[in-house]
Design a protein around this motif. Structure first.
Motif, PDB file in Angstrom:
ATOM      1  N   GLU A  12       5.650  -9.004   1.004  1.00 52.40           N
ATOM      2  CA  GLU A  12       4.668  -8.156   1.675  1.00 52.40           C
ATOM      3  C   GLU A  12       5.345  -7.124   2.583  1.00 52.40           C
ATOM      4  N   VAL A  13       6.543  -7.454   3.058  1.00 48.18           N
ATOM      5  CA  VAL A  13       7.289  -6.511   3.882  1.00 48.18           C
ATOM      6  C   VAL A  13       7.877  -5.402   3.016  1.00 48.18           C
ATOM      7  N   TRP A  14       8.374  -5.792   1.844  1.00 47.25           N
ATOM      8  CA  TRP A  14       8.947  -4.830   0.911  1.00 47.25           C
ATOM      9  C   TRP A  14       7.831  -4.206   0.086  1.00 47.25           C
ATOM     10  N   SER A  15       7.087  -3.335   0.679  1.00 45.00           N
ATOM     11  CA  SER A  15       5.985  -2.686  -0.023  1.00 45.00           C
ATOM     12  C   SER A  15       5.908  -1.226   0.400  1.00 45.00           C
ATOM     13  N   GLY A  16       5.248  -0.438  -0.425  1.00 47.51           N
ATOM     14  CA  GLY A  16       5.119   0.977  -0.107  1.00 47.51           C
ATOM     15  C   GLY A  16       4.577   1.755  -1.283  1.00 47.51           C
ATOM     16  N   ARG A  17       4.532   3.034  -1.132  1.00 47.21           N
ATOM     17  CA  ARG A  17       4.008   3.922  -2.158  1.00 47.21           C
ATOM     18  C   ARG A  17       4.887   3.899  -3.401  1.00 47.21           C
ATOM     19  N   THR A  22      10.670   5.830 -12.931  1.00 44.71           N
ATOM     20  CA  THR A  22      11.907   6.458 -13.376  1.00 44.71           C
ATOM     21  C   THR A  22      12.830   6.657 -12.177  1.00 44.71           C
ATOM     22  N   PRO A  23      14.143   6.838 -12.400  1.00 50.41           N
ATOM     23  CA  PRO A  23      15.094   6.904 -11.288  1.00 50.41           C
ATOM     24  C   PRO A  23      14.750   7.922 -10.216  1.00 50.41           C
ATOM     25  N   GLU A  24      14.193   9.066 -10.605  1.00 45.77           N
ATOM     26  CA  GLU A  24      13.908  10.096  -9.612  1.00 45.77           C
ATOM     27  C   GLU A  24      12.705   9.763  -8.736  1.00 45.77           C
ATOM     28  N   HIS A  25      11.973   8.693  -9.062  1.00 41.75           N
ATOM     29  CA  HIS A  25      10.822   8.293  -8.266  1.00 41.75           C
ATOM     30  C   HIS A  25      11.122   7.127  -7.318  1.00 41.75           C
ATOM     31  N   LEU A  26      12.275   6.507  -7.452  1.00 36.67           N
ATOM     32  CA  LEU A  26      12.493   5.207  -6.838  1.00 36.67           C
ATOM     33  C   LEU A  26      12.625   5.230  -5.315  1.00 36.67           C
ATOM     34  N   ARG A  27      12.074   4.177  -4.715  1.00 35.00           N
ATOM     35  CA  ARG A  27      12.204   3.909  -3.287  1.00 35.00           C
ATOM     36  C   ARG A  27      12.811   2.522  -3.119  1.00 35.00           C
ATOM     37  N   TRP A  28      13.217   2.217  -1.888  1.00 34.11           N
ATOM     38  CA  TRP A  28      13.888   0.943  -1.630  1.00 34.11           C
ATOM     39  C   TRP A  28      13.062  -0.243  -2.117  1.00 34.11           C
ATOM     40  N   HIS A  29      11.768  -0.242  -1.831  1.00 34.24           N
ATOM     41  CA  HIS A  29      10.967  -1.431  -2.155  1.00 34.24           C
ATOM     42  C   HIS A  29      10.898  -1.693  -3.660  1.00 34.24           C
ATOM     43  N   LEU A  76      12.933  -3.857  10.288  1.00 30.84           N
ATOM     44  CA  LEU A  76      13.902  -2.982   9.635  1.00 30.84           C
ATOM     45  C   LEU A  76      13.636  -2.899   8.131  1.00 30.84           C
ATOM     46  N   ARG A  77      13.297  -4.019   7.511  1.00 28.31           N
ATOM     47  CA  ARG A  77      12.955  -4.002   6.088  1.00 28.31           C
ATOM     48  C   ARG A  77      11.736  -3.105   5.832  1.00 28.31           C
ATOM     49  N   ALA A  78      10.725  -3.245   6.679  1.00 29.47           N
ATOM     50  CA  ALA A  78       9.508  -2.450   6.502  1.00 29.47           C
ATOM     51  C   ALA A  78       9.792  -0.963   6.648  1.00 29.47           C
ATOM     52  N   ALA A  79      10.723  -0.608   7.531  1.00 27.49           N
ATOM     53  CA  ALA A  79      11.077   0.803   7.709  1.00 27.49           C
ATOM     54  C   ALA A  79      11.907   1.321   6.532  1.00 27.49           C
ATOM     55  N   LEU A  80      12.693   0.450   5.927  1.00 26.52           N
ATOM     56  CA  LEU A  80      13.494   0.844   4.768  1.00 26.52           C
ATOM     57  C   LEU A  80      12.653   0.954   3.500  1.00 26.52           C
ATOM     58  N   ALA A  81      11.634   0.133   3.386  1.00 26.05           N
ATOM     59  CA  ALA A  81      10.882  -0.014   2.137  1.00 26.05           C
ATOM     60  C   ALA A  81      10.435   1.302   1.507  1.00 26.05           C
ATOM     61  N   PRO A  82       9.857   2.254   2.255  1.00 22.75           N
ATOM     62  CA  PRO A  82       9.354   3.476   1.617  1.00 22.75           C
ATOM     63  C   PRO A  82      10.386   4.568   1.419  1.00 22.75           C
ATOM     64  N   LEU A  83      11.613   4.365   1.871  1.00 25.87           N
ATOM     65  CA  LEU A  83      12.614   5.427   1.785  1.00 25.87           C
ATOM     66  C   LEU A  83      13.086   5.630   0.349  1.00 25.87           C
ATOM     67  N   ALA A  84      13.399   6.864   0.028  1.00 22.77           N
ATOM     68  CA  ALA A  84      13.816   7.219  -1.326  1.00 22.77           C
ATOM     69  C   ALA A  84      15.236   6.757  -1.608  1.00 22.77           C
TER      70      ALA A  84
END
Length: 342
Positions: A12-17, A22-29, A76-84
């Motif tokens: 649930e922490v590792w979630s986001g948009r 494809t590789p150009e769409h990927l985010r951390w989560h 910190l995980r939640a802040a990382l999750a949506p990053l590209a």
């Protein structure tokens, strides 16, 4: 008997948009998966960053600071999750070492064992703290790691404090003195550099201890962007004389306006511009193996500023350290992108 336990990653922490797969769409989560409990030796799949959390308030409590860093790992995980993600890398999450009672030493020992396993995958390891006592657990991991056996490891601490305090019991204020004493006892060389020292927040005995231990440091005033060339020269000297680097980032090194959610907010601080440049330099050296990010207090973090800034630094480090061609410290010190200017 310790009550320390290791909790698995919380999906649930590792979630986001999600915009696509494809590789150009990927985010951390989208790339996170649990780290294997049986991993050892060089990892067959590469490259990847290994994450582990350390949830403990006892070290800060002993140091008479503001508690709440036990909530840091998931923030910190939640802040990382949506990053590209801008590289084809893996994200492995080994969960969190949780110390629910006051057994700081037991928790650090457990963290050390886990960090050693992760280091031995051959991947860079990022430890999500926790107070700065997290760094002693990371140290235990690197001296137990087969990968780092016989190597000279330098410590670079981005911090307003030396954390060389002499005390009756370990705390968030003692980890680097503990490292110095352990290295001396084992016949290893203690190589410690600190950037961002706040002169009003470190007593004379701490400066004297640093001098006796041969610590190289710059104050927060000396780390302002106008002095960036000199700051990076200090980093380059460390890179040149060691085989591997343990980077410890205490978020209280940043100005309180950027990092309000820490145990000891800075009255002056080192701007993100300088800290980001140092992170680029160290990660692209090819020698960064271990990172701590510590002292985040989510309950006091206005608008999540501190967590977002920390996540930015972590993703910078992850992308740079996993690049296939490390950038040597050459050219203009102000060139923090790693690009060459002909």
């Amino acid at each position: 008997m310790t009550t320390t336990r290791i909790t698995p990653p919380n999906p649930e922490v590792w979630s986001g948009r999600t915009d696509g797969d494809t590789p150009e769409h990927l985010r951390w989560h989208q790339r996170v998966r649990p780290a294997r409990s049986d991993q050892g030796g060089a990892s067959a799949e590469a490259p990847a960053v290994e994450l582990i959390g350390f949830s403990c308030d006892e070290g800060v409590r002993r140091n008479k600071g503001r508690v709440g860093a036990s909530e840091g790992p998931d923030a910190l995980r939640a802040a990382l999750a949506p990053l590209a993600l801008h590289a084809d890398v893996g994200i492995h999450d080994a969960g969190t070492v949780v110390v629910p009672d006051r057994d700081l030493e037991g928790g650090q020992d457990t963290l050390g064992n886990e960090v050693a396993k992760l280091l031995d995958t051959g991947n860079p390891v990022v430890v999500l703290g926790g107070g700065h006592d997290t760094a002693w657990g990371s140290y235990l991991g690197r001296i137990r790691s087969d990968r780092l056996r016989g190597q000279r490891v330098g410590v670079l601490n981005l911090d307003a404090h030396f954390d060389l305090r002499q005390a009756d019991e370990p705390s968030s204020g003692t980890p680097f003195l503990q490292m110095a004493q352990a290295d001396q006892a084992a016949g290893r060389e203690f190589d410690y550099t600190v950037l961002g020292i706040s002169e009003p927040n470190n007593t004379g005995i701490l400066f004297r201890t640093a001098e006796e231990l041969g610590v190289e440091f710059l104050t927060d005033e000396q780390c302002q962007p106008r002095h960036l060339d000199a700051v990076l020269e200090v980093v380059d000297r460390l890179v040149e004389r060691v085989d591997a680097i343990h980077l410890s980032i205490d978020l209280d090194v940043l100005p309180a306006s950027v990092a309000p959610g820490v145990s000891a907010p800075a009255g002056y601080g080192v701007p993100v511009e300088t800290i980001q440049a140092v992170c680029h330099r160290v990660a692209r050296s090819g020698k960064l193996v271990l990172v701590d990010v510590v002292e985040l207090l989510p309950r006091l973090d206005v608008d999540g500023r501190t967590a977002r800034t920390a996540a930015r630094l972590i993703t910078t480090l992850a992308h740079d350290v996993l690049s296939t061609t490390p950038t040597p410290p050459t050219g203009r010190a102000g060139n923090t992108t790693g690009e060459r200017h002909e």
